[in-house]
Design an enzyme around this catalytic site. Structure first.
Site, PDB file in Angstrom:
ATOM      1  N   ASP A   9       0.861  -0.927   0.141  1.00  0.00           N
ATOM      2  CA  ASP A   9       0.353   0.084   0.057  1.00  0.00           C
ATOM      3  C   ASP A   9       0.404   1.445   0.315  1.00  0.00           C
ATOM      4  O   ASP A   9       1.158   2.376   1.524  1.00  0.00           O
ATOM      5  CB  ASP A   9      -1.068  -0.073   1.176  1.00  0.00           C
ATOM      6  CG  ASP A   9      -0.120   0.469   2.317  1.00  0.00           C
ATOM      7  OD1 ASP A   9      -0.920   0.541   3.528  1.00  0.00           O
ATOM      8  OD2 ASP A   9       1.152  -0.590   2.949  1.00  0.00           O
ATOM      9  N   ASP A  14       6.956   1.270   2.640  1.00  0.00           N
ATOM     10  CA  ASP A  14       6.673   0.540   1.840  1.00  0.00           C
ATOM     11  C   ASP A  14       7.583   0.473   0.633  1.00  0.00           C
ATOM     12  O   ASP A  14       8.431   0.212  -0.455  1.00  0.00           O
ATOM     13  CB  ASP A  14       5.383   0.512   0.766  1.00  0.00           C
ATOM     14  CG  ASP A  14       3.895   0.402   1.976  1.00  0.00           C
ATOM     15  OD1 ASP A  14       3.801   0.807   3.028  1.00  0.00           O
ATOM     16  OD2 ASP A  14       3.152  -1.021   1.824  1.00  0.00           O
ATOM     17  N   VAL A 123       2.145  -6.497   2.607  1.00  0.00           N
ATOM     18  CA  VAL A 123       2.850  -5.282   3.447  1.00  0.00           C
ATOM     19  C   VAL A 123       2.236  -4.395   3.653  1.00  0.00           C
ATOM     20  O   VAL A 123       2.613  -2.844   4.136  1.00  0.00           O
ATOM     21  CB  VAL A 123       4.399  -4.816   3.622  1.00  0.00           C
ATOM     22  CG1 VAL A 123       5.545  -6.095   3.760  1.00  0.00           C
ATOM     23  CG2 VAL A 123       4.672  -4.063   2.372  1.00  0.00           C
ATOM     24  N   HIS A 237       8.694  -0.853   9.369  1.00  0.00           N
ATOM     25  CA  HIS A 237       7.232  -1.309   9.417  1.00  0.00           C
ATOM     26  C   HIS A 237       7.857  -2.579   7.989  1.00  0.00           C
ATOM     27  O   HIS A 237       8.320  -3.677   8.372  1.00  0.00           O
ATOM     28  CB  HIS A 237       6.286  -1.355   9.771  1.00  0.00           C
ATOM     29  CG  HIS A 237       6.132   0.267  10.723  1.00  0.00           C
ATOM     30  ND1 HIS A 237       6.299  -0.862  11.589  1.00  0.00           N
ATOM     31  CD2 HIS A 237       5.921   1.499  10.881  1.00  0.00           C
ATOM     32  CE1 HIS A 237       5.913   0.317  12.244  1.00  0.00           C
ATOM     33  NE2 HIS A 237       5.296   1.569  12.290  1.00  0.00           N
ATOM     34  N   ASP A 238       7.790  -2.310   7.399  1.00  0.00           N
ATOM     35  CA  ASP A 238       7.937  -2.820   5.853  1.00  0.00           C
ATOM     36  C   ASP A 238       8.877  -3.380   5.783  1.00  0.00           C
ATOM     37  O   ASP A 238       8.585  -5.405   5.208  1.00  0.00           O
ATOM     38  CB  ASP A 238       7.110  -2.103   4.742  1.00  0.00           C
ATOM     39  CG  ASP A 238       5.607  -1.745   5.008  1.00  0.00           C
ATOM     40  OD1 ASP A 238       5.057  -1.256   4.410  1.00  0.00           O
ATOM     41  OD2 ASP A 238       5.010  -2.522   6.005  1.00  0.00           O
TER      42      ASP A 238
HETATM   43  O1  RIB Z   1       1.534  -0.011  10.124  1.00  0.00           O
HETATM   44  C1  RIB Z   1       2.438   0.326  10.072  1.00  0.00           C
HETATM   45  C2  RIB Z   1       2.082  -0.486   8.789  1.00  0.00           C
HETATM   46  O2  RIB Z   1       0.784   0.285   8.215  1.00  0.00           O
HETATM   47  C3  RIB Z   1       3.521  -0.189   7.478  1.00  0.00           C
HETATM   48  O3  RIB Z   1       2.880  -1.000   6.570  1.00  0.00           O
HETATM   49  C4  RIB Z   1       2.904   0.974   6.435  1.00  0.00           C
HETATM   50  O4  RIB Z   1       3.194   1.161   5.433  1.00  0.00           O
HETATM   51  C5  RIB Z   1       1.283   1.183   7.068  1.00  0.00           C
HETATM   52  O5  RIB Z   1       0.575   0.239   5.700  1.00  0.00           O
HETATM   53 CA    CA Z   2       2.699  -1.034   4.133  1.00  0.00          CA
END
Ligand code: RIB
Ligand code: CA
Length: 305
Positions: A9, A14, A123, A237-238
């Site tokens: 997304d 990402d 992701v 995160h991703d």
């Molecule tokens: O909570 C973090 C996630 O939410 C990550 O994938 C960020 O890109 C959002 O999509």
């Molecule tokens: Ca994401």
């Protein structure tokens, strides 16, 4: 060689995951599917195409779901900007254009055509993966692995309980977590431990090439959004899901069942820890060796133009 379909997304982290995947020698990108999440599908698709164009990814990009299975759509523009990828300025694309056909059908067709060879890496919200499982349950036993960023057992980042990706489509997340597919989960427990410091970002600004510049332009925005919200340094995160594909020993894990709260309104979308298990369940990442993670990023950026 890991043959990978990224379901994204495309927001700022990402984009970092796509860049890391493109620069990782052990990964062969079979395709990308953009889905609604951080921002609307039209924007996540445009962002994904633009990142792929700059980084030189020739894999096909498909359009996935524009909305969750059941709940109303939410977004996370406050962390990624109105476009979902505020910061970088993109030139008109010469190569990458969205493929005709459904991203969900692309996932199904690719997994079914290459049994036990395709790794799905969602992701964002899990809508596309859930729909693919519903339309073709055969992918559950034929997919090599599903490595997902989402969920949390330490509190949420959208509500006090729920992480964005599972909160954006809890019903889809429940379908995936209850599917018995081979799942690897990167929850906030792990991803919030890997952040980008201003010093590290300043160092990446010394790297040459348009991919490194794209990464830094994205991270400048990400860093500022976190600073404005008093949320510390931005969490990667991703990209952790991509690092797992290259070197799973960077992380420590627990294995237990996972479900998603769908009834209690206050904790809707919360991921719930079930019983520990020696097999089955979900492999859940807990700790990360941040030095080794960032070393993978250095190597990837040095690989790319
Ligand atoms: O909570 C973090 C996630 O939410 C990550 O994938 C960020 O890109 C959002 O999509
Ligand atoms: Ca994401």
């Amino acid at each position: 060689m890991k043959r990978v379909i990224l379901d994204v997304d495309t927001g700022l982290d990402d984009a970092a995951a796509i860049i890391l995947a493109a620069g990782s020698k052990s990964i062969r990108l079979e395709g990308l599917v953009a889905t609604a999440g951080n921002v609307s599908l039209d924007k996540t698709l445009e962002n994904t195409l633009n990142v792929c164009e700059v980084v030189g990814i020739e894999a096909p990009v498909y359009s996935g779901s524009s909305r969750p299975l059941k709940r109303d759509r939410i977004h996370a523009g406050e962390f990624h900007g109105a476009s979902g990828l505020d910061g970088p300025v993109f030139q008109p694309r010469k190569r990458q254009q969205v493929q005709k056909g459904s991203g969900i059908q692309f996932i199904i067709d690719t997994v079914m055509a290459h049994p036990h060879q395709i790794t799905l890496v969602p992701v964002g919200p899990l809508t596309d993966i859930a729909l693919a499982m519903q339309q073709e349950p055969g992918i559950i036993s034929l997919v090599k692995e599903i490595v997902l960023m989402g969920g949390s057992f330490i509190g949420g980042n959208v509500t006090s309980d729920a992480e964005f990706n599972t909160y954006a489509d809890p019903e889809a997340a429940q379908i995936v977590f209850s599917s018995k597919a081979p799942l690897v989960m990167f929850p906030l427990d792990c991803t919030t431990k890997v952040t980008l410091s201003p010093e590290a970002l300043a160092r990446y600004k010394t790297f040459e090439g348009k991919s490194a510049k794209l990464f830094c332009d994205c991270m400048d925005t990400y860093m500022e959004k976190y600073r404005k919200r008093g949320a510390g340094y931005p969490a990667m995160h991703d990209p952790l899901c991509i690092a797992y594909l290259t070197d799973p020993s960077i992380f420590s894990y627990e294995r237990h069942e996972v479900s998603v709260e769908l009834t209690d309104e206050a904790s809707y979308g919360k991921t719930l820890r079930g019983k520990d298990c020696k097999e089955g369940g979900v492999l859940v990442a807990k700790m990360a060796d941040t030095t080794r993670f960032w070393s993978l990023f250095d190597q990837a950026l040095l690989q790319l133009d």
